[in-house]
Design a protein around this motif. Structure first.
Motif, PDB file in Angstrom:
ATOM      1  N   ALA A   1       3.363  21.148  11.004  1.00 20.11           N
ATOM      2  CA  ALA A   1       3.017  19.781  11.437  1.00 20.11           C
ATOM      3  C   ALA A   1       3.319  18.812  10.311  1.00 20.11           C
ATOM      4  N   PHE A   2       3.738  17.584  10.690  1.00 18.90           N
ATOM      5  CA  PHE A   2       3.885  16.541   9.674  1.00 18.90           C
ATOM      6  C   PHE A   2       2.955  15.380   9.984  1.00 18.90           C
ATOM      7  N   ASP A   3       2.165  15.574  11.052  1.00 19.52           N
ATOM      8  CA  ASP A   3       1.153  14.578  11.409  1.00 19.52           C
ATOM      9  C   ASP A   3      -0.188  15.290  11.467  1.00 19.52           C
ATOM     10  N   SER A   4      -1.151  14.800  10.678  1.00 24.36           N
ATOM     11  CA  SER A   4      -2.448  15.492  10.575  1.00 24.36           C
ATOM     12  C   SER A   4      -3.097  15.653  11.954  1.00 24.36           C
ATOM     13  N   ARG A   5      -2.779  14.706  12.860  1.00 23.89           N
ATOM     14  CA  ARG A   5      -3.426  14.764  14.176  1.00 23.89           C
ATOM     15  C   ARG A   5      -2.887  15.897  15.037  1.00 23.89           C
TER      16      ARG A   5
ATOM     17  N   GLY B   1       5.668   7.816   4.216  1.00 18.64           N
ATOM     18  CA  GLY B   1       6.262   7.039   5.304  1.00 18.64           C
ATOM     19  C   GLY B   1       6.590   5.611   4.911  1.00 18.64           C
ATOM     20  N   PHE B   2       7.108   4.872   5.902  1.00 15.19           N
ATOM     21  CA  PHE B   2       7.389   3.449   5.684  1.00 15.19           C
ATOM     22  C   PHE B   2       6.116   2.627   5.837  1.00 15.19           C
ATOM     23  N   THR B   3       5.189   3.149   6.652  1.00 15.57           N
ATOM     24  CA  THR B   3       3.965   2.400   6.928  1.00 15.57           C
ATOM     25  C   THR B   3       2.803   2.916   6.106  1.00 15.57           C
ATOM     26  N   VAL B   4       2.601   4.228   6.152  1.00 13.18           N
ATOM     27  CA  VAL B   4       1.503   4.834   5.380  1.00 13.18           C
ATOM     28  C   VAL B   4       2.045   6.048   4.626  1.00 13.18           C
ATOM     29  N   ASP B   5       1.234   6.525   3.671  1.00 13.86           N
ATOM     30  CA  ASP B   5       1.627   7.704   2.909  1.00 13.86           C
ATOM     31  C   ASP B   5       0.934   8.929   3.508  1.00 13.86           C
TER      32      ASP B   5
ATOM     33  N   LYS C   1      10.259   9.702  21.203  1.00  9.78           N
ATOM     34  CA  LYS C   1       9.846   8.491  20.481  1.00  9.78           C
ATOM     35  C   LYS C   1      11.083   7.871  19.815  1.00  9.78           C
ATOM     36  N   ASN C   2      11.956   8.727  19.326  1.00  8.63           N
ATOM     37  CA  ASN C   2      13.186   8.256  18.677  1.00  8.63           C
ATOM     38  C   ASN C   2      14.400   8.852  19.380  1.00  8.63           C
ATOM     39  N   THR C   3      15.546   8.150  19.246  1.00  6.12           N
ATOM     40  CA  THR C   3      16.801   8.681  19.794  1.00  6.12           C
ATOM     41  C   THR C   3      17.033  10.091  19.250  1.00  6.12           C
ATOM     42  N   THR C   4      16.924  10.231  17.932  1.00  3.01           N
ATOM     43  CA  THR C   4      16.995  11.556  17.307  1.00  3.01           C
ATOM     44  C   THR C   4      15.607  11.853  16.746  1.00  3.01           C
ATOM     45  N   PRO C   5      14.871  12.741  17.373  1.00  5.03           N
ATOM     46  CA  PRO C   5      13.496  13.005  16.928  1.00  5.03           C
ATOM     47  C   PRO C   5      13.425  13.611  15.522  1.00  5.03           C
ATOM     48  N   GLU C   6      12.196  13.676  14.988  1.00  7.50           N
ATOM     49  CA  GLU C   6      11.972  14.288  13.676  1.00  7.50           C
ATOM     50  C   GLU C   6      12.403  15.759  13.690  1.00  7.50           C
ATOM     51  N   ALA C   7      12.723  16.276  12.505  1.00  6.57           N
ATOM     52  CA  ALA C   7      13.239  17.646  12.366  1.00  6.57           C
ATOM     53  C   ALA C   7      12.387  18.674  13.126  1.00  6.57           C
TER      54      ALA C   7
ATOM     55  N   VAL D   1      23.123  11.572  17.256  1.00  3.19           N
ATOM     56  CA  VAL D   1      22.644  11.673  15.880  1.00  3.19           C
ATOM     57  C   VAL D   1      22.641  10.259  15.296  1.00  3.19           C
ATOM     58  N   SER D   2      21.464   9.684  15.183  1.00  3.11           N
ATOM     59  CA  SER D   2      21.373   8.303  14.700  1.00  3.11           C
ATOM     60  C   SER D   2      21.521   8.262  13.184  1.00  3.11           C
ATOM     61  N   SER D   3      21.822   7.075  12.682  1.00  3.12           N
ATOM     62  CA  SER D   3      21.953   6.934  11.224  1.00  3.12           C
ATOM     63  C   SER D   3      20.595   7.161  10.552  1.00  3.12           C
TER      64      SER D   3
ATOM     65  N   LYS E   1      16.907  12.780   6.976  1.00  5.08           N
ATOM     66  CA  LYS E   1      17.003  14.249   6.968  1.00  5.08           C
ATOM     67  C   LYS E   1      16.467  14.923   8.237  1.00  5.08           C
ATOM     68  N   ARG E   2      16.486  14.175   9.365  1.00  8.36           N
ATOM     69  CA  ARG E   2      15.978  14.808  10.593  1.00  8.36           C
ATOM     70  C   ARG E   2      16.896  15.944  11.040  1.00  8.36           C
ATOM     71  N   VAL E   3      18.202  15.816  10.754  1.00  7.47           N
ATOM     72  CA  VAL E   3      19.141  16.876  11.182  1.00  7.47           C
ATOM     73  C   VAL E   3      19.585  17.780  10.031  1.00  7.47           C
TER      74      VAL E   3
ATOM     75  N   ASP F   1      24.042  -3.125  12.741  1.00  8.83           N
ATOM     76  CA  ASP F   1      22.771  -2.707  13.359  1.00  8.83           C
ATOM     77  C   ASP F   1      21.995  -1.956  12.288  1.00  8.83           C
ATOM     78  N   HIS F   2      20.698  -1.916  12.424  1.00  8.70           N
ATOM     79  CA  HIS F   2      19.846  -1.118  11.529  1.00  8.70           C
ATOM     80  C   HIS F   2      20.082  -1.413  10.052  1.00  8.70           C
ATOM     81  N   LEU F   3      20.522  -2.640   9.736  1.00  6.23           N
ATOM     82  CA  LEU F   3      20.782  -2.926   8.327  1.00  6.23           C
ATOM     83  C   LEU F   3      19.480  -3.080   7.540  1.00  6.23           C
TER      84      LEU F   3
HETATM   85  C1  LIG Z   1      11.750   3.570  10.279  1.00  9.66           C
HETATM   86  C2  LIG Z   1      11.473   4.899  10.887  1.00  9.66           C
HETATM   87  O1  LIG Z   1      12.373   5.614  11.226  1.00  9.66           O
HETATM   88  N1  LIG Z   1      10.195   5.237  11.035  1.00  9.66           N
HETATM   89  C3  LIG Z   1       9.805   6.544  11.532  1.00  9.66           C
HETATM   90  C4  LIG Z   1       8.800   7.113  10.570  1.00  9.66           C
HETATM   91  O2  LIG Z   1       7.700   6.245  10.581  1.00  9.66           O
HETATM   92  P1  LIG Z   1       6.924   5.911   9.251  1.00  9.66           P
HETATM   93  O3  LIG Z   1       7.677   6.334   8.047  1.00  9.66           O
HETATM   94  O4  LIG Z   1       6.530   4.469   9.367  1.00  9.66           O
HETATM   95  O5  LIG Z   1       5.628   6.815   9.407  1.00  9.66           O
HETATM   96  P2  LIG Z   1       4.204   6.400   8.940  1.00  9.66           P
HETATM   97  O6  LIG Z   1       3.497   5.806  10.073  1.00  9.66           O
HETATM   98  O7  LIG Z   1       4.327   5.637   7.656  1.00  9.66           O
HETATM   99  O8  LIG Z   1       3.535   7.800   8.640  1.00  9.66           O
HETATM  100  C5  LIG Z   1       3.875   8.590   7.488  1.00  9.66           C
HETATM  101  C6  LIG Z   1       3.443   9.996   7.716  1.00  9.66           C
HETATM  102  O9  LIG Z   1       2.011  10.058   7.855  1.00  9.66           O
HETATM  103  C7  LIG Z   1       1.707  10.833   8.956  1.00  9.66           C
HETATM  104  N2  LIG Z   1       0.373  10.478   9.489  1.00  9.66           N
HETATM  105  C8  LIG Z   1       0.097   9.225   9.928  1.00  9.66           C
HETATM  106  C9  LIG Z   1      -1.129   8.920  10.470  1.00  9.66           C
HETATM  107  C10 LIG Z   1      -2.132   9.925  10.539  1.00  9.66           C
HETATM  108  O10 LIG Z   1      -3.251   9.734  10.999  1.00  9.66           O
HETATM  109  N3  LIG Z   1      -1.813  11.159  10.074  1.00  9.66           N
HETATM  110  C11 LIG Z   1      -0.608  11.460   9.540  1.00  9.66           C
HETATM  111  O11 LIG Z   1      -0.378  12.593   9.147  1.00  9.66           O
HETATM  112  C12 LIG Z   1       2.843  10.546   9.935  1.00  9.66           C
HETATM  113  O12 LIG Z   1       2.965  11.544  10.924  1.00  9.66           O
HETATM  114  C13 LIG Z   1       4.041  10.559   9.001  1.00  9.66           C
HETATM  115  O13 LIG Z   1       4.503  11.855   8.776  1.00  9.66           O
HETATM  116  O14 LIG Z   1       8.369   8.379  11.001  1.00  9.66           O
HETATM  117  C14 LIG Z   1       7.781   8.351  12.322  1.00  9.66           C
HETATM  118  C15 LIG Z   1       7.332   9.764  12.649  1.00  9.66           C
HETATM  119  O15 LIG Z   1       8.388  10.605  12.752  1.00  9.66           O
HETATM  120  C16 LIG Z   1       8.802   7.852  13.328  1.00  9.66           C
HETATM  121  O16 LIG Z   1       8.270   7.839  14.623  1.00  9.66           O
HETATM  122  C17 LIG Z   1       9.203   6.451  12.917  1.00  9.66           C
HETATM  123  O17 LIG Z   1      10.139   5.962  13.814  1.00  9.66           O
HETATM  124  C18 LIG Z   1       9.852   4.643  14.312  1.00  9.66           C
HETATM  125  C19 LIG Z   1       9.034   4.734  15.606  1.00  9.66           C
HETATM  126  C20 LIG Z   1      11.123   3.896  14.618  1.00  9.66           C
HETATM  127  O18 LIG Z   1      11.085   2.844  15.224  1.00  9.66           O
HETATM  128  N4  LIG Z   1      12.254   4.389  14.240  1.00  9.66           N
HETATM  129  C21 LIG Z   1      13.523   3.782  14.589  1.00  9.66           C
HETATM  130  C22 LIG Z   1      13.898   2.651  13.654  1.00  9.66           C
HETATM  131  C23 LIG Z   1      14.564   4.870  14.560  1.00  9.66           C
HETATM  132  O19 LIG Z   1      14.390   5.930  13.968  1.00  9.66           O
HETATM  133  N5  LIG Z   1      15.658   4.609  15.261  1.00  9.66           N
HETATM  134  C24 LIG Z   1      16.727   5.541  15.285  1.00  9.66           C
HETATM  135  C25 LIG Z   1      18.002   4.869  15.720  1.00  9.66           C
HETATM  136  C26 LIG Z   1      18.159   4.564  17.173  1.00  9.66           C
HETATM  137  C27 LIG Z   1      19.599   4.289  17.572  1.00  9.66           C
HETATM  138  O20 LIG Z   1      20.261   3.426  17.003  1.00  9.66           O
HETATM  139  O21 LIG Z   1      20.057   4.956  18.520  1.00  9.66           O
HETATM  140  C28 LIG Z   1      16.337   6.718  16.192  1.00  9.66           C
HETATM  141  O22 LIG Z   1      16.844   7.828  15.969  1.00  9.66           O
HETATM  142  O23 LIG Z   1      15.533   6.495  17.106  1.00  9.66           O
END
Ligand SMILES: CC(=O)N[C@H]1[C@@H](OP(=O)(O)OP(=O)(O)OC[C@H]2O[C@@H](n3ccc(=O)[nH]c3=O)[C@H](O)[C@@H]2O)O[C@H](CO)[C@@H](O)[C@@H]1O[C@H](C)C(=O)N[C@@H](C)C(=O)N[C@H](CCC(=O)O)C(=O)O
Ligand SMILES: Nc1ncnc2c1ncn2[C@@H]1O[C@H](COP(=O)(O)OP(=O)(O)OP(=O)(O)O)[C@@H](O)[C@H]1O
Ligand SMILES: N[C@H](CCC[C@H](N)C(=O)O)C(=O)O
Ligand SMILES: [Mg+2]
Length: 515
Positions: free
Chosen positions: A44-48, A61-65, A171-177, A199-201, A207-209, A225-227
């Motif tokens: 798991a990479f998400d505690s939940r 992460g980009f939002t939280v650590d 959730k994403n076009t290319t999901p997490e690994a 396979v998105s950029s 490193k999803r792939v 896009d995605h700049l």
């Molecule tokens: C910029 C980006 O790619 N962000 C992805 C990234 O989010 P993040 O880094 O903000 O994650 P975070 O919320 O900071 O969380 C960090 C870590 O803490 C963990 N966490 C968080 C909360 C909690 O209670 N417990 C916990 O363990 C999270 O699971 C994560 O591992 O990791 C998340 C979990 O995998 C992704 O869902 C999220 O995609 C978001 C939704 C997103 O919008 N991504 C887009 C930009 C994207 O990836 N797009 C591409 C391109 C599409 C295309 O052009 O076709 C795609 O492949 O979809």
């Protein structure tokens, strides 16, 4: 129970008990504390999503650590923690807990997930498609060719993960690994031959792939896009180009695209075969005698194995190119041209791609997924020859942040001003951003380029306004959502069905006119 948990459970029960040292094969560590000779239940990479006995991988992460959630993961029963920062375990942590420090946890997540699921890409014929636009469309053309050839396939991409008849939302076009490896394993276990995936950029950069192997790589095009993630077109290109370091058999590249041309130069010396496709530049797979119509395009396609008459039931040169990419793949795979033709022609449409959601003697209403400046421009210029009167556009710009988000709004505003007759600027998943501010930025660009427009935050109202405005022979084009069925405002996802909104309005309009 969560789908992933169920799958992990079934996988583990049905096959083998996994020993941690096995799951960690080929992973380099900076620090190891604890026992590697223990059984693990899941990853798991998400505690939940942690189950008892899980390996929890903390991602910065980009939002939280994610390292902040290590105590939560332990409380949920994680028995192994993988971190990229020095970690102090809580006093309450069980003594049997194993702690591993690595340099990059995203990389480790990919390695661990691939190992956990038995390196499933080695058991599949993997086709990876990258580029700014056209990936989803090509994946559906290839799937249809495989259907005709009697071969089974699965898809992973923007519309979802398709395994057998079941389509699961991603959730994403290319999901997490982790989710990717899980889907690959499920495909392999079900005896599916080919996995066709977008396979998105982001996937390549994040490193999803990583540790997935691809037989074929396809490159469509590269436009801004995605700049916000990649910062410059060069970085964006290098991210996309990473796919072609992972391909073993064949690379299929759009020769018309300037970045495609750059890639072709680079790939000439690689062991994987190189095939090019295009309409303008010299290419191995190309088309001529093209006759365009709103509902279908007919042309002669040429391949080194011969030429064939083709009909694609989607309008414009973009779908000629997308079908040529699929044809190139069929040729490279030894699939007879007649079978490839039957497959391409069997595609009646692709959800949310130039989809006519309403048509009567007065108007045509089209929903499309264009959400970049290039695709918006392509869609508007594709429709122009068929517009007996105006093209009324309804569009927004999704919540790309910062200066680069502003550039995107301005570019989309310019394209709308230059190519649509009237635009209703509205919201497209504003998420945490102020929708009025997004609209104001687009409006400023439209004004600068002498566009006619109106701003309306509520997307349903915006669609209805455009429909009410439409007079005989106008086309109403609604872009940005395509197949999507929700609007994301803040963190709330509200159901949003464009075809239904259009048809309900048209019904009401007809009733009112009939009275
Ligand atoms: C910029 C980006 O790619 N962000 C992805 C990234 O989010 P993040 O880094 O903000 O994650 P975070 O919320 O900071 O969380 C960090 C870590 O803490 C963990 N966490 C968080 C909360 C909690 O209670 N417990 C916990 O363990 C999270 O699971 C994560 O591992 O990791 C998340 C979990 O995998 C992704 O869902 C999220 O995609 C978001 C939704 C997103 O919008 N991504 C887009 C930009 C994207 O990836 N797009 C591409 C391109 C599409 C295309 O052009 O076709 C795609 O492949 O979809
Ligand atoms: N070859 C192409 N070149 C430019 N635009 C295209 C091309 N093919 C499709 N489009 C436009 O781009 C939109 C998205 O197409 P598609 O979903 O096939 O691309 P994608 O690469 O999968 O996009 P995403 O990155 O969002 O997953 C379409 O709705 C259409 O407007
Ligand atoms: N695959 C695209 C989705 C954008 C489509 C738009 N409707 C949104 O959701 O913001 C991306 O990640 O850029
Ligand atoms: Mg896509």
């Amino acid at each position: 129970m969560h789908r992933l948990a169920v799958w992990n459970y079934i996988y583990r029960k049905g096959l083998y008990a996994l020993i941690l040292s096995f799951v960690l094969q080929d992973l380099a560590f900076e620090r190891i504390q604890g026992d590697l000779n223990q059984e693990v239940s899941s990853v798991a990479f998400d505690s939940r999503e942690v189950m008892p006995g899980a390996i929890f991988v903390a991602i910065s992460g980009f939002t939280v650590d994610g390292h902040r959630y290590i105590p939560a993961a332990i409380a949920q029963g994680a028995s192994v923690i993988v971190a990229e920062q020095p970690v102090e375990l809580p006093l309450s942590a069980p003594s049997a807990l194993t702690l591993l420090q690595v340099q990059d946890t995203r990389d480790a997540l990919a390695r661990i997930s691939a190992n956990f699921y038995g390196r499933p890409t080695e058991k599949l014929n993997m086709v990876g498609i990258t580029g700014t636009n056209g990936k989803t469309s090509i994946s559906y053309f290839i799937k249809s060719i495989l259907d005709q050839a009697g071969q089974s396939s699965g898809i992973i991409g923007t519309i979802g993960t398709l395994i057998g008849e079941e389509l699961r939302k991603n959730k994403n076009t290319t999901p997490e690994a982790l989710y990717l490896q899980q889907s690959f394993a499920e495909m392999a276990q079900r005896g599916i031959d080919t996995c066709v995936m977008e396979v998105s950029s982001h996937a390549l950069s994040l490193k999803r792939v990583a540790y997935s192997s691809f037989h074929t790589g396809i490159f469509t095009n590269l436009t801004p896009d995605h700049l916000e993630l990649h910062r410059s077109m060069e970085e964006y290109f290098e991210a996309k180009a990473m796919l072609f370091d992972m391909t073993s058999r064949c690379n299929i590249i759009n020769a018309d695209d300037p970045y495609g041309a750059l890639l072709i130069q680079r790939l000439r010396t690689r062991p994987a075969a190189l095939l090019t496709y295009g309409l303008e530049q010299d290419a191995d797979i190309y088309a001529d005698n093209i006759s365009y119509a709103i509902d279908a395009t007919r042309f002669t396609a040429h391949t080194p194995a011969g030429s064939i008459e083709l009909e694609v039931r989607l309008p414009g040169s973009i779908y000629v190119l997308n079908s040529l990419a699929a044809l190139a793949w069929a040729y490279a795979s030894g699939i007879p041209l007649e079978t490839a033709k039957a497959g391409i022609q069997a595609v009646e449409g692709i959800k949310g791609r130039m989809e006519v959601v309403y048509r009567d003697d007065h108007n045509t209403v089209i929903v499309d997924f264009a959400h970049t400046e290039d695709s918006l421009e392509k869609v508007l210029s594709t429709l122009r020859p068929y517009a007996k009167s105006r093209i009324i556009l309804v569009f927004g710009v999704y919540a790309a942040p910062g200066k680069l988000g502003l550039d995107k709004r301005r570019a989309m505003g310019r394209v709308a001003a230059q190519h649509a007759d009237f635009s209703v600027i509205t919201s497209d998943n504003p998420k945490d951003q102020d929708p009025d501010a997004i609209i104001a930025d687009i409006a400023a660009a439209m004004q600068e380029h002498q566009g006619s427009f109106k701003g309306m935050v509520d997307r349903k109202e915006a669609i209805e306004y455009a429909l009410a405005l439409a007079e005989k022979d106008d086309i109403v084009l609604i872009t940005g959502k395509g197949h999507e069925t929700s609007q994301i405002i803040g963190t709330t996802e509200i159901p949003f069905h464009e075809a239904q909104i259009v048809n309900d309005f048209k019904k009401r309009q007809l009733l009112n006119h009939g009275q």
